[in-house]
Structure formats: C-alpha cells, structure tokens
Design a protein around this motif. Structure first.
Motif, PDB file in Angstrom:
ATOM      1  N   PRO A 415     -39.811 -45.252  97.427  1.00 60.64           N
ATOM      2  CA  PRO A 415     -39.221 -45.264  96.071  1.00 60.64           C
ATOM      3  C   PRO A 415     -40.233 -44.891  94.978  1.00 60.64           C
ATOM      4  O   PRO A 415     -39.904 -44.132  94.064  1.00 60.64           O
ATOM      5  N   ILE A 416     -41.455 -45.407  95.067  1.00 56.57           N
ATOM      6  CA  ILE A 416     -42.478 -45.054  94.078  1.00 56.57           C
ATOM      7  C   ILE A 416     -42.798 -43.563  94.160  1.00 56.57           C
ATOM      8  O   ILE A 416     -42.943 -42.878  93.128  1.00 56.57           O
ATOM      9  N   VAL A 418     -40.799 -41.129  95.140  1.00 58.13           N
ATOM     10  CA  VAL A 418     -39.670 -40.386  94.574  1.00 58.13           C
ATOM     11  C   VAL A 418     -39.710 -40.427  93.044  1.00 58.13           C
ATOM     12  O   VAL A 418     -39.527 -39.404  92.371  1.00 58.13           O
ATOM     13  N   VAL A 419     -39.954 -41.606  92.475  1.00 56.83           N
ATOM     14  CA  VAL A 419     -40.003 -41.752  91.015  1.00 56.83           C
ATOM     15  C   VAL A 419     -41.141 -40.912  90.426  1.00 56.83           C
ATOM     16  O   VAL A 419     -40.938 -40.143  89.472  1.00 56.83           O
ATOM     17  N   LEU A 420     -42.339 -41.042  90.995  1.00 58.66           N
ATOM     18  CA  LEU A 420     -43.494 -40.299  90.467  1.00 58.66           C
ATOM     19  C   LEU A 420     -43.364 -38.800  90.716  1.00 58.66           C
ATOM     20  O   LEU A 420     -43.731 -37.988  89.861  1.00 58.66           O
ATOM     21  N   TYR A 422     -40.500 -36.887  91.337  1.00 56.85           N
ATOM     22  CA  TYR A 422     -39.349 -36.189  90.773  1.00 56.85           C
ATOM     23  C   TYR A 422     -39.067 -36.565  89.317  1.00 56.85           C
ATOM     24  O   TYR A 422     -38.843 -35.697  88.474  1.00 56.85           O
ATOM     25  N   ILE A 423     -39.067 -37.856  89.023  1.00 56.15           N
ATOM     26  CA  ILE A 423     -38.682 -38.300  87.673  1.00 56.15           C
ATOM     27  C   ILE A 423     -39.853 -38.150  86.704  1.00 56.15           C
ATOM     28  O   ILE A 423     -39.702 -37.592  85.615  1.00 56.15           O
ATOM     29  N   VAL A 424     -41.032 -38.628  87.081  1.00 51.98           N
ATOM     30  CA  VAL A 424     -42.213 -38.495  86.217  1.00 51.98           C
ATOM     31  C   VAL A 424     -42.734 -37.059  86.228  1.00 51.98           C
ATOM     32  O   VAL A 424     -43.374 -36.612  85.284  1.00 51.98           O
ATOM     33  N   GLY A 430     -47.438 -37.112  93.157  1.00 51.29           N
ATOM     34  CA  GLY A 430     -46.667 -38.340  92.989  1.00 51.29           C
ATOM     35  C   GLY A 430     -46.168 -38.885  94.302  1.00 51.29           C
ATOM     36  O   GLY A 430     -46.202 -40.097  94.548  1.00 51.29           O
ATOM     37  N   GLY A 434     -47.307 -42.448  96.072  1.00 50.22           N
ATOM     38  CA  GLY A 434     -46.360 -43.417  96.639  1.00 50.22           C
ATOM     39  C   GLY A 434     -46.751 -43.817  98.046  1.00 50.22           C
ATOM     40  O   GLY A 434     -46.700 -44.996  98.411  1.00 50.22           O
TER      41      GLY A 434
END
Length: 485
Positions: A415-416, A418-420, A422-424, A430, A434
């Motif tokens: 999850p970290i 994916v967030v770093l 794609y989203i960040v 990223g 993770g």
C-alpha cells in the motif's frame, strides 16, 4: 591488595581467552555451513543466467519467452517447494542436535512424499503454460514458446524435490561440501553442453533446455548416491515404511514453511508488475530489473547465512543448549551484517557505473543511479532479515513468520509503495521505498521476537517435538527388514 589485583587480571584474561576460543569455534561451525551454501546458491543461480545468455543468441522471442517462464512459472514452483522443504531444516537440525541420528533418514523420506505430491499438483502449470499465459494477457507468440519451455521445466520442478530435501538433510549434519563440489561440476558441464548443443550442433532452444535439465539433475544423482551409498552411515538406515507414519504434522509444518517463503518471493513479483503499469515503463522495468538482478546475486550470500543460522540454531536447541543457540544467533547476525555493511558502502558509491555492466542506455543508467541508494539500503537489510528468517526456521516458527510477512509486506509495504509510486508521483522509487518499509517492519518485528524469546522454553519445545515423532531405532530396523523381505 596487589595479589587480589593480579588474580582479577588473570581471571579476566582467562575469560577473554575462553570467549575468543568459543567465538572461533562458533565461526568455524557457521562457515562450514554458510561457505558451501553460498557457493551452491551462486552456482544454481548461475545455471539460469548461463541458459539466459545462450538463449539470448538464439532470438529475441526465445529470450523473452525464457525470461517470462523463469519469472512467472519456475520461480513460483521453486518458492513453493523450497519453502515446504525448509520444514526439513527444522526437523533434521533438531534431531541431529538431540543425537537421534537415525530419525534424519525417516524425516528425509517423509519430506520426499510431501514434496512429490505437491510437485504433482504444480505440474499442470507447466504443461498448460501457453493458455495460462495468454489468459494473463501475454503475447501469443511468446506464450507459445514459453509453453514449449514450460514442458521442459516439468523435469526441473521434479528435480527440486530431490535437490532441496537432500541439501537440507546434509546441511543439518554440516556435510554440505559435497553439495558445493557437485554444484561446481554441474555448472561446468552446463557451460560445455550449452556451447556444444546450441553453438556447435545448432539444436537451438531444445539444446538449451536439455542442458538446463541436466544441470539440475546431475547434482541430484550425486547427492542421492552420497546419501544412500555410505556417505551418511549414521543418519541413513535405508528405505522404510515408517516414512508414511506421522505425515500430517510434517504437512502442516511444510505448509507453514511454504507460505513463509512464497509470501516473500511474490512480494518482489508484485513490485515488478506495479512498475510495469507506470509511464516510461520500459526504462523503469529495465532499471528495476538491473537493480533486482544485483540484489538477487547478493541475496545468495544472505541465503547462505540463512542456512547457517537455521542449522546452528536447530542443532543447539536439539542439543538442549539455549545459550549456544543465542550465541549462534548473535555470531551469525553480526558476521552477515559486517559483510552487508561493506557491500552497502560499495554499491552506494558505484551508482550508475553498475548499469553499464548490463546496458548501454544512458536513460536506464541514470534511472539505476537514482535507485542506487535504495539498492544499497536493500542490501544492508538483506544482511539481517534472512538470518532472522533462518533463526525462525531453526526454531520452527514458520507459521509466525508467515503472518509477520502478510502484515509487513501486504498490509504495509505494498500500500505504501502504491501511494508513493502512483499518487505522490515518485514512480519506481516510490514502489521501492514501499518495499523497503515493508522489509524494515518485518526485520524489526523479527528482531523483537528473537530478542524477547525465552530460549530455555524453546529448548523444551524442541525436545518435545523431537520426542513426539521419535521412532526407536529397533523399530526402524525391523521395518527395513520387512521391506527387504
């Protein structure tokens, strides 16, 4: 007063000498297992690299198909069978420490049964590889060639059953130099046969796969002959029907072991799949593949120390020495950490120069340079985490570590990432951060578990396990005689 001082200095000097002797003995015992284990893993890893290099000269489709089959199909089977075979490390190591030598042969045969049934369940993956890969969205031409390779991989998967179990049986007795000799001989034969069949005789992909299958089976034949023909007189008493007794506990421990290792291997596969969905995916995947390839070579060292930690801890617990087990853990962990620290510094400063070993692309080299600090951190973590996993295998904690892996990797790391990623918008960096966070959490939890463990209680549990499955040697002898009749 002066006499008391001299006596105190003399006592401290004797304690220092005793500690150095104890440390030297432990280091020798550790390297007897770790040295051959590292060399064997380098050689086995080298078989696939050599095959890949020769197949690359056949054609791009064949190379892509082999890489796909290796990553998706063979790695999966390898992870399942290696993980399940690690149950044998716990059982044989503790029985050997308890001097119940004849039980090792029974455990080996029980593990053969469990792994053979598991291997049969895996075979449809390789027999029907083409439709499976097409269903996963792969190119049909590549999938067709991968299916052809997959049918050869059936024999490689079956070789794992013998290879992994015999290695762990021999490692538990610190008799793994024979494994290293056979691995060296096998890789030499593989290089010669690959040249002969592919370059000289022009047999193409079929020649490459025949050489690969032989490279996996030659050490197995040697190990089987060594085990059954007098190399292990105390621990191998012949084939016995007792191998079919008490299979359920072996199955449970094998499943826990398989889950523990597969959860780690699948984690890296998911990272590659995540990277494949990014912008500039080709450069990102190439850079990540180079870094993971380097990381994979370094992991061979770490896996050698995993084997050493498993053998030493299981032997000491079986022997009834909680202090010996703790001293082995500290010695093996610190030795591995020292090597990891040196490699951390080397890879931290090499940066993009690493990439030019594998590619001429400046874009890929730049991406590798950007990932180098993360690669260095991964190498440092790899010097501790596998050792602690080895401690868990030696103590029989596979099911606990499987749950730790689920929490660390799949509830935190991915999850970290994916967030770093794609989203960040950090991209491949990223995703790798993770991965590092997940591995760091796993390592921290394993450190806490190991530190807080009551090792005197672990001795009791090990003795209980050994005694629960103990078969008197006279019964085994009778069973062998009945088989002979």
């Amino acid at each position: 007063m002066e006499g008391d001082l001299n006596q105190k200095l003399l006592t401290e000097g004797e304690e220092d000498v005793k500690f150095r002797q104890k440390l030297w003995r432990e280091l020798k015992k550790m390297w007897i297992v770790a040295g051959p284990a590292i060399f064997t893993r380098f050689s086995t890893f080298g078989v696939t690299i050599i095959s890949q290099a020769f197949i690359g000269h056949i054609g791009p489709t064949e190379l892509a198909a082999y890489s796909l089959s290796l990553t998706v199909l063979l790695r999966f089977g390898n992870g399942v069978l290696l993980g399940m075979a690690s149950a044998l490390e716990t059982l044989c190591g503790q029985a050997y420490g308890a001097k119940q030598y004849h039980m090792l042969g029974i455990y080996l045969q029980r593990s053969w049964i469990v792994l053979f049934v598991t291997g049969l369940c895996l075979l449809p993956l390789y027999i029907f590889a083409t439709p499976l890969l097409i269903a996963l969205g792969q190119d049909e031409e590549i999938a067709a060639v991968a299916g052809y390779i997959g049918r050869f991989f059936v024999f490689v998967v079956l070789s794992f059953i013998v290879s992994f179990t015999c290695q762990m049986f021999l490692q538990a007795q610190s008799k793994n130099m024979i494994i290293a000799y056979l691995a060296a001989f096998s890789i030499g034969i593989h290089i010669f046969l690959s040249w002969l069949l592919i370059v000289k005789l022009k047999y193409g992909l079929a020649g490459a796969m025949v050489s690969t299958v032989l490279a996996y089976w030659i050490p197995n034949i040697g190990q089987l002959l060594f085990v059954t023909c007098g190399g292990c007189k105390d621990t191998w008493k012949g084939f016995t029907m007792l191998a079919f007794k008490d299979l359920l506990p072996v199955v449970k421990l094998s499943l826990s072991s398989g889950a523990m290792l597969c959860l780690e291997l699948w984690y890296n596969t998911i990272l590659v799949l995540l990277t494949g969905n990014m912008q500039n995916a080709e450069i990102a995947i190439d850079a990540l593949a180079i870094c993971l390839n380097i990381n994979g070579w370094e992991m061979m060292i770490s896996l050698g120390f995993l084997a050493a930690a498993s053998v030493r801890v299981s032997n000491e617990l079986g022997r009834g020495s909680s202090k010996g087990a703790k001293f082995s853990i500290v010695t093996t962990t610190l030795t591995s950490l020292c090597i990891g620290s040196v490699l951390f510094v080397i890879f931290l400063f090499l940066r993009e120069r690493l990439a030019y070993i594998f590619t001429e692309s400046k874009e890929v080299a730049s991406a590798v340079a950007d990932l180098s600090p993360l690669l260095a951190c991964s190498i440092l973590l790899n010097s501790v985490q596998p050792v602690l996993s080895g401690v868990a295998v030696g103590a029989g904690w596979q099911s606990i570590v499987a749950w730790v892996n689920i929490a660390s990797y799949y509830l935190i790391g991915i999850p970290i990432g994916v967030v770093l990623g794609y989203i960040v918008g950090m991209g491949v960096k990223g995703v790798w951060v993770g991965m590092l966070v997940g591995t760091s959490v796993q390592t921290l939890i394993l450190v806490i578990i190991t530190w807080k463990t009551d090792w005197d209680r672990q001795v009791v549990l090990a003795r209980s396990r050994v005694n629960k499955w103990f078969v008197p040697e006279s019964r085994e002898t009778n069973s062998n005689q009945e088989n002979g009749a």
